[in-house]
Enzyme design. Structure first.
Site, PDB file in Angstrom:
ATOM      1  N   SER A  69      11.464   6.174  15.066  1.00  0.00           N
ATOM      2  CA  SER A  69      10.039   5.806  15.811  1.00  0.00           C
ATOM      3  C   SER A  69      10.591   5.450  17.282  1.00  0.00           C
ATOM      4  CB  SER A  69       9.519   4.695  15.129  1.00  0.00           C
ATOM      5  OG  SER A  69       9.184   4.941  14.065  1.00  0.00           O
ATOM      6  N   LEU A  70      10.822   6.567  17.933  1.00  0.00           N
ATOM      7  CA  LEU A  70      10.803   6.376  19.402  1.00  0.00           C
ATOM      8  C   LEU A  70       9.886   5.762  20.318  1.00  0.00           C
ATOM      9  CD1 LEU A  70      13.179   6.678  21.552  1.00  0.00           C
ATOM     10  CD2 LEU A  70      12.450   9.082  21.827  1.00  0.00           C
ATOM     11  N   ASN A  71       8.810   6.287  20.606  1.00  0.00           N
ATOM     12  CA  ASN A  71       7.508   5.476  20.874  1.00  0.00           C
ATOM     13  C   ASN A  71       7.333   5.269  22.497  1.00  0.00           C
ATOM     14  OD1 ASN A  71       6.438   5.915  18.543  1.00  0.00           O
ATOM     15  ND2 ASN A  71       6.826   3.927  17.991  1.00  0.00           N
ATOM     16  N   CYS A  97      -1.048   6.040   9.934  1.00  0.00           N
ATOM     17  CA  CYS A  97       0.130   5.290  10.536  1.00  0.00           C
ATOM     18  C   CYS A  97      -0.156   3.974  11.274  1.00  0.00           C
ATOM     19  CB  CYS A  97       0.898   6.183  11.519  1.00  0.00           C
ATOM     20  SG  CYS A  97       1.451   7.588  10.964  1.00  0.00           S
ATOM     21  N   CYS A 138       6.448  -7.031   7.469  1.00  0.00           N
ATOM     22  CA  CYS A 138       7.459  -6.286   8.353  1.00  0.00           C
ATOM     23  C   CYS A 138       7.756  -7.334   9.297  1.00  0.00           C
ATOM     24  CB  CYS A 138       7.112  -4.954   8.802  1.00  0.00           C
ATOM     25  SG  CYS A 138       8.282  -3.993   9.726  1.00  0.00           S
ATOM     26  N   GLU A 154       0.875  -1.172   0.028  1.00  0.00           N
ATOM     27  CA  GLU A 154       0.052  -0.130   0.179  1.00  0.00           C
ATOM     28  C   GLU A 154       0.739   1.230  -0.094  1.00  0.00           C
ATOM     29  OE1 GLU A 154      -3.868  -1.847   2.352  1.00  0.00           O
ATOM     30  OE2 GLU A 154      -2.296  -1.039   3.477  1.00  0.00           O
ATOM     31  N   CYS A 158       6.482  -4.552  15.992  1.00  0.00           N
ATOM     32  CA  CYS A 158       5.997  -3.795  16.991  1.00  0.00           C
ATOM     33  C   CYS A 158       4.398  -4.025  17.327  1.00  0.00           C
ATOM     34  CB  CYS A 158       5.999  -2.293  16.565  1.00  0.00           C
ATOM     35  SG  CYS A 158       7.638  -1.769  16.104  1.00  0.00           S
ATOM     36  N   GLY A 181       6.724  -1.737   6.228  1.00  0.00           N
ATOM     37  CA  GLY A 181       8.002  -2.386   6.199  1.00  0.00           C
ATOM     38  C   GLY A 181       8.940  -1.436   6.860  1.00  0.00           C
ATOM     39  N   GLU A 182      10.135  -2.101   7.070  1.00  0.00           N
ATOM     40  CA  GLU A 182      11.342  -1.135   7.948  1.00  0.00           C
ATOM     41  C   GLU A 182      12.451  -0.838   6.593  1.00  0.00           C
ATOM     42  OE1 GLU A 182      12.085   0.242  10.425  1.00  0.00           O
ATOM     43  OE2 GLU A 182      14.039   0.613   9.596  1.00  0.00           O
ATOM     44  N   SER A 224      12.035   6.805   7.822  1.00  0.00           N
ATOM     45  CA  SER A 224      11.492   6.444   9.083  1.00  0.00           C
ATOM     46  C   SER A 224      12.287   5.039   9.416  1.00  0.00           C
ATOM     47  CB  SER A 224      10.175   6.649   9.379  1.00  0.00           C
ATOM     48  OG  SER A 224       9.971   6.464  10.560  1.00  0.00           O
ATOM     49  N   CYS A 241       1.298  -1.999  15.953  1.00  0.00           N
ATOM     50  CA  CYS A 241       1.209  -1.676  14.596  1.00  0.00           C
ATOM     51  C   CYS A 241       0.642  -3.135  13.678  1.00  0.00           C
ATOM     52  CB  CYS A 241       2.577  -1.501  14.259  1.00  0.00           C
ATOM     53  SG  CYS A 241       2.735  -1.140  12.164  1.00  0.00           S
ATOM     54  N   CYS A 293       3.285   8.502   1.088  1.00  0.00           N
ATOM     55  CA  CYS A 293       3.819   7.614   2.104  1.00  0.00           C
ATOM     56  C   CYS A 293       4.183   6.260   1.164  1.00  0.00           C
ATOM     57  CB  CYS A 293       3.063   7.476   3.325  1.00  0.00           C
ATOM     58  SG  CYS A 293       3.525   6.395   4.577  1.00  0.00           S
ATOM     59  N   ASN A 352      -3.776   5.308  16.245  1.00  0.00           N
ATOM     60  CA  ASN A 352      -4.674   4.775  15.410  1.00  0.00           C
ATOM     61  C   ASN A 352      -4.899   3.605  15.989  1.00  0.00           C
ATOM     62  OD1 ASN A 352      -4.696   7.221  13.614  1.00  0.00           O
ATOM     63  ND2 ASN A 352      -2.804   6.267  13.054  1.00  0.00           N
TER      64      ASN A 352
HETATM   65  N1  SAH Z   1       9.233   0.645  10.190  1.00  0.00           N
HETATM   66  C1  SAH Z   1       9.654   2.235  10.019  1.00  0.00           C
HETATM   67  C2  SAH Z   1       8.685   2.692   9.081  1.00  0.00           C
HETATM   68  C3  SAH Z   1       6.970   2.741   9.077  1.00  0.00           C
HETATM   69  S1  SAH Z   1       6.665   4.290   9.977  1.00  0.00           S
HETATM   70  C4  SAH Z   1       9.392   2.678  11.279  1.00  0.00           C
HETATM   71  O1  SAH Z   1       8.886   2.119  12.227  1.00  0.00           O
HETATM   72  O2  SAH Z   1       9.431   3.946  11.546  1.00  0.00           O
HETATM   73  C5  SAH Z   1       5.428   3.734  10.600  1.00  0.00           C
HETATM   74  C6  SAH Z   1       5.244   4.974  11.977  1.00  0.00           C
HETATM   75  O3  SAH Z   1       3.825   5.061  12.310  1.00  0.00           O
HETATM   76  C7  SAH Z   1       6.150   4.786  13.028  1.00  0.00           C
HETATM   77  O4  SAH Z   1       6.468   5.853  13.563  1.00  0.00           O
HETATM   78  C8  SAH Z   1       5.239   3.923  13.988  1.00  0.00           C
HETATM   79  O5  SAH Z   1       5.717   4.076  15.403  1.00  0.00           O
HETATM   80  C9  SAH Z   1       4.003   4.364  13.744  1.00  0.00           C
HETATM   81  N2  SAH Z   1       2.817   3.709  13.809  1.00  0.00           N
HETATM   82  C10 SAH Z   1       2.567   2.427  13.966  1.00  0.00           C
HETATM   83  N3  SAH Z   1       1.363   1.980  14.334  1.00  0.00           N
HETATM   84  C11 SAH Z   1       0.916   3.036  14.625  1.00  0.00           C
HETATM   85  C12 SAH Z   1      -0.381   3.170  14.992  1.00  0.00           C
HETATM   86  N4  SAH Z   1      -1.544   2.195  15.159  1.00  0.00           N
HETATM   87  N5  SAH Z   1      -1.045   4.558  15.223  1.00  0.00           N
HETATM   88  C13 SAH Z   1      -0.225   5.607  15.072  1.00  0.00           C
HETATM   89  N6  SAH Z   1       1.290   5.357  14.678  1.00  0.00           N
HETATM   90  C14 SAH Z   1       1.602   3.978  14.517  1.00  0.00           C
END
Ligand code: SAH
Length: 386
Positions: free
Chosen positions: A246-248, A365, A137, A117, A141, A192-193, A224, A144, A130, A322
């Site tokens: 993506s620190l999170n 995301c 992937c 997608e 996580c 994907g990463e 990212s 996700c 995007c 989300n």
């Molecule tokens: N794998 C890479 C590229 C994907 S980016 C990465 O992790 O950076 C996707 C972004 O969306 C990341 O910052 C991730 O933390 C965020 N993300 C993943 N699931 C999400 C969700 N359900 N709601 C909001 N952000 C999310």
């Protein structure tokens, strides 16, 4: 490229009289080649003159041609030869969903029947795509949706850039534009990463940034990553585009719970790589921080984040979560998100709440997962969502 040589039977006399026809030669995926690689293919493998490579390259990467037949300034003979020996990798549009906010999610079918997608996000001052880099992937996580798929395979450079060409084509049609490249910005934040498919990403970037191709500026491309530390270093040395992390989470305990990669490279190792990252003048690293209710959104989290980022040129994008069915996390309330942002700003960390786009079509995301078998829809699925 040479056809694979058929294996020779040990006892030639035992070979059947009517030997099976040799397997057809594998076609060279020319849309995955840089101009340099394409020049080599045309001169060394096809015996053509070098300038033909430029013509072919511009057809594919500037005009977005998907067949050799379109390339009217190439001789018929060359086009026939190309058809025999080469291919432009096809991504076939399988579904398209439009959000009330203008976002469009495209689902493409690959030649081997996989789905990926890309999400188009127009705004007043830019048109952003995007882009996906893998089918599924491997990073797993827990919040996700793409992470639940596992890794199916890497996308080729041709499949990565084909998303950009295809959406340029769509937007041209949709908005009745003459310009060859309506897209202005690219973010590698789809499925994907990216740094887990580094070589193909690098080739794709070099095509996307090339003057004979779409000619994107390094300022308009962001990649990212989940935080593959050794690859961050290579990314800094071998490309010049922007980095997002993506620190999170604000502690290793939290981060290891949701992002398995943290068990291999923890926050200290990740931030160390960020400190060493070669930043261009005036540039900052973007840190994405998905706000998960009662998990990583407290005042203490904000204070810890300030401490973590204090000596890094950073910008924080707070992403309201989300929700995905079955994954168990909840979205932080708007007021909490705003308070979190204010705390960061008071601590001199630039922070923004990322506007959520495409939620109603699961195009936001972390929601890209080819929700299986859904029929393409031209209308919003759930129009009352923001
Ligand atoms: N794998 C890479 C590229 C994907 S980016 C990465 O992790 O950076 C996707 C972004 O969306 C990341 O910052 C991730 O933390 C965020 N993300 C993943 N699931 C999400 C969700 N359900 N709601 C909001 N952000 C999310």
């Amino acid at each position: 490229m040479q056809p694979e040589s058929p294996s020779i039977p040990a006892d030639i006399s035992a070979a059947p009289v009517s030997a099976p026809a040799p397997a057809p030669a594998k076609l060279t995926e020319v849309s995955s080649l840089t101009l340099e690689g394409l020049t080599r293919f045309l001169t060394e493998d096809l015996g053509e003159r070098a300038f033909r490579a430029g013509q072919l390259y511009r057809w594919i990467h500037q005009r977005g041609a998907t067949s050799f037949d379109e390339m009217t300034d190439l001789s018929k003979a060359l086009r026939e030869k190309l058809k025999q020996r080469a291919e432009i990798v096809p991504l076939v549009k399988d579904a398209e969903q439009r959000s009330v906010d203008g976002t469009i999610k495209y689902r493409w079918k690959t030649r081997d029947g996989r789905f990926i997608e890309s999400v188009y996000m127009p705004s007043e001052d830019r048109k952003t795509l995007c882009v996906s880099t893998q089918v599924g992937c491997a990073m797993a996580c827990t919040f996700c949706m793409t992470g639940t798929l596992g890794l199916k395979r890497n996308l080729t450079p041709g499949e990565i850039v084909a998303q950009v060409h295809a959406v340029n084509r769509e937007v041209r049609k949709l908005e009745n534009l003459e310009t060859l490249r309506p897209l202005s910005n690219l973010v590698f934040m789809g499925m994907g990463e990216p740094l887990h498919n580094f070589e193909n990403l690098k080739t794709a970037l070099s095509i996307l940034q090339s003057e004979d191709g779409p000619n994107f500026s390094h300022r308009h491309i962001t990649v990212s990553t989940v935080g593959l530390v050794p690859m961050i270093e290579r990314f800094g040395q071998e490309t010049d585009v922007k980095l997002a992390i993506s620190l999170n989470a604000s502690t290793d305990e939290q981060r290891s719970k949701t992002m398995p990669v943290n068990r291999k490279w923890n926050i200290a190792a990740l931030l160390d790589a960020c400190r060493k990252f070669p930043l261009r003048q005036g540039r900052r690293i973007t840190f994405e921080y998905v706000l998960l209710q009662d998990f990583n959104d407290s005042d203490e989290d904000a204070y810890r984040l300030i401490e973590l980022l204090k000596d890094i040129p950073a910008k924080v994008n707070l992403i309201p979560y989300n929700e995905n069915p079955g994954l168990g996390f909840k979205t932080t309330m708007d007021e909490r998100a705003e308070r979190f942002r204010e705390l960061l700003c008071e601590g001199h960390v630039a922070a923004f709440i990322r506007q959520n786009r495409g939620r109603d079509i699961a195009g936001a995301c972390g929601q890209l997962a080819n929700r299986g078998g859904e029929k393409a829809s031209e209308t919003p699925q759930n129009p009352e969502l923001p």
